[in-house]
Design a protein around this motif. Structure first.
Motif, mmCIF file in Angstrom:
data_model
loop_
_atom_site.group_PDB
_atom_site.id
_atom_site.type_symbol
_atom_site.label_atom_id
_atom_site.label_comp_id
_atom_site.label_asym_id
_atom_site.label_seq_id
_atom_site.Cartn_x
_atom_site.Cartn_y
_atom_site.Cartn_z
ATOM 1 N N ILE A 1 0.836 -1.205 0.000
ATOM 2 C CA ILE A 1 0.000 0.000 0.000
ATOM 3 C C ILE A 1 0.871 1.255 0.000
ATOM 4 C CG2 ILE A 1 -1.779 1.283 1.243
ATOM 5 C CD1 ILE A 1 -2.760 -1.309 -0.046
ATOM 6 N N LYS A 2 1.954 1.241 0.763
ATOM 7 C CA LYS A 2 2.881 2.382 0.762
ATOM 8 C C LYS A 2 3.381 2.673 -0.644
ATOM 9 C CE LYS A 2 4.996 1.882 5.346
ATOM 10 N NZ LYS A 2 6.292 1.678 6.032
ATOM 11 N N ARG B 1 3.584 6.020 -5.443
ATOM 12 C CA ARG B 1 3.475 6.120 -6.898
ATOM 13 C C ARG B 1 2.520 7.232 -7.327
ATOM 14 N NH1 ARG B 1 1.547 1.231 -7.960
ATOM 15 N NH2 ARG B 1 -0.589 1.909 -8.374
ATOM 16 N N VAL B 2 1.411 7.400 -6.610
ATOM 17 C CA VAL B 2 0.406 8.393 -7.035
ATOM 18 C C VAL B 2 0.609 9.754 -6.371
ATOM 19 C CG1 VAL B 2 -1.304 6.590 -7.461
ATOM 20 C CG2 VAL B 2 -1.295 7.771 -5.250
ATOM 21 N N SER B 3 1.647 9.900 -5.570
ATOM 22 C CA SER B 3 1.824 11.136 -4.796
ATOM 23 C C SER B 3 1.882 12.386 -5.673
ATOM 24 C CB SER B 3 3.084 11.045 -3.933
ATOM 25 O OG SER B 3 4.238 10.869 -4.732
ATOM 26 N N PHE C 1 2.304 7.270 6.364
ATOM 27 C CA PHE C 1 3.286 6.198 6.178
ATOM 28 C C PHE C 1 3.897 6.193 4.785
ATOM 29 C CE2 PHE C 1 0.491 2.210 4.969
ATOM 30 C CZ PHE C 1 -0.071 2.910 3.931
ATOM 31 N N SER C 2 3.458 7.102 3.911
ATOM 32 C CA SER C 2 4.043 7.244 2.580
ATOM 33 C C SER C 2 5.060 8.384 2.579
ATOM 34 C CB SER C 2 2.945 7.532 1.546
ATOM 35 O OG SER C 2 3.505 7.995 0.331
ATOM 36 N N ARG D 1 -5.944 -1.916 -6.557
ATOM 37 C CA ARG D 1 -4.750 -2.100 -7.392
ATOM 38 C C ARG D 1 -4.209 -0.769 -7.901
ATOM 39 N NH1 ARG D 1 -7.474 -6.641 -9.448
ATOM 40 N NH2 ARG D 1 -8.124 -5.483 -11.293
ATOM 41 N N MET D 2 -5.105 0.167 -8.232
ATOM 42 C CA MET D 2 -4.674 1.439 -8.810
ATOM 43 C C MET D 2 -3.965 2.324 -7.791
ATOM 44 S SD MET D 2 -7.875 2.428 -11.303
ATOM 45 C CE MET D 2 -7.230 4.064 -11.643
ATOM 46 N N TRP D 3 -4.583 2.507 -6.584
ATOM 47 C CA TRP D 3 -3.933 3.415 -5.633
ATOM 48 C C TRP D 3 -4.076 3.002 -4.175
ATOM 49 C CZ3 TRP D 3 -8.411 5.105 -8.170
ATOM 50 C CH2 TRP D 3 -9.485 5.476 -7.374
ATOM 51 N N GLY D 4 -4.559 1.791 -3.926
ATOM 52 C CA GLY D 4 -4.575 1.278 -2.563
ATOM 53 C C GLY D 4 -5.801 1.615 -1.749
#
Length: 206
Positions: free
Chosen positions: A9-10, A15-17, A69-70, A165-168
């Motif tokens: 998930i992190k 990835r999408v940040s 946590f990201s 799957r795309m962004w958690g």
């Protein structure tokens, strides 16, 4: 705690940040403002993300601590914080909601905005919020959850694997049941978009 799932998930949020601020525009500004205006004292924002809420807290709060946590999401929040002109200190920390690095009963107010759709173990995360909230404190939440409408709920169940799957983010979380399982009491609820989006005020006392 499932560390493998945590890391997965992190990575999705890292990835999408870069585009998350655009995604976050689904949260109406009046929803955000009305929620944050209720914050008082020492405030913890659980899942601060890219810092979309940082500019909307009232000047009357004592301090603001944000955790996420990201590391990539938090990087953008840290870029925004120095430009704010506020009378209280802001501290941004990389930390997991499921295992918060604070003593019991630290905060007067805890805020989460569309966070518990992505916490790998939402009940454990909610228990941690309860632990670090003062006994007479408040937990303010703006959360989306599975629709109570049978057809809409089923559609959300079918779509959920795609959004995860795309962004958690899970779109079919039974958040009200999770709140109850964590030992929190709902003392205020406002439905903002049917039964899907709700503004909640929780008490750590049963």
């Amino acid at each position: 705690m499932d560390q493998k799932l945590n890391e997965k998930i992190k990575k999705r949020y890292n990835r999408v940040s870069k585009i998350y601020d655009s995604m976050d525009k689904m949260i109406r500004e009046d929803w955000r403002r009305d929620l944050l205006n209720e914050a008082t004292g020492k405030v913890l924002e659980a899942g601060v993300g890219t810092g979309a809420n940082l500019a909307s807290y009232p000047d009357s709060i004592q301090s603001l601590t944000g955790v996420d946590f990201s590391s990539e999401m938090l990087k953008y929040a840290k870029q925004k914080a120095p430009s704010l002109t506020v009378p209280y200190p802001i501290e941004l920390i990389e930390a997991d909601i499921q295992e918060l690095p604070f003593p019991d009963h630290t905060f007067d107010t805890i805020v989460s905005v569309c966070v518990f759709c992505s916490v790998p173990d939402p009940v454990q995360g909610l228990k941690e919020l309860r632990r670090v909230c003062k006994p007479d404190g408040q937990i303010l939440m703006l959360e989306h959850m599975r629709s109570e409408n049978q057809v809409a709920g089923l559609a959300m169940d079918l779509l959920n694997p795609v959004t995860v799957r795309m962004w958690g983010a899970n779109i079919n979380r039974e958040t009200m049941e999770n709140i109850k399982a964590a030992g929190l009491s709902v003392i205020g609820e406002k439905r903002l978009m049917g039964s899907i989006m709700r503004r909640l005020e929780l008490s750590p006392a049963k």
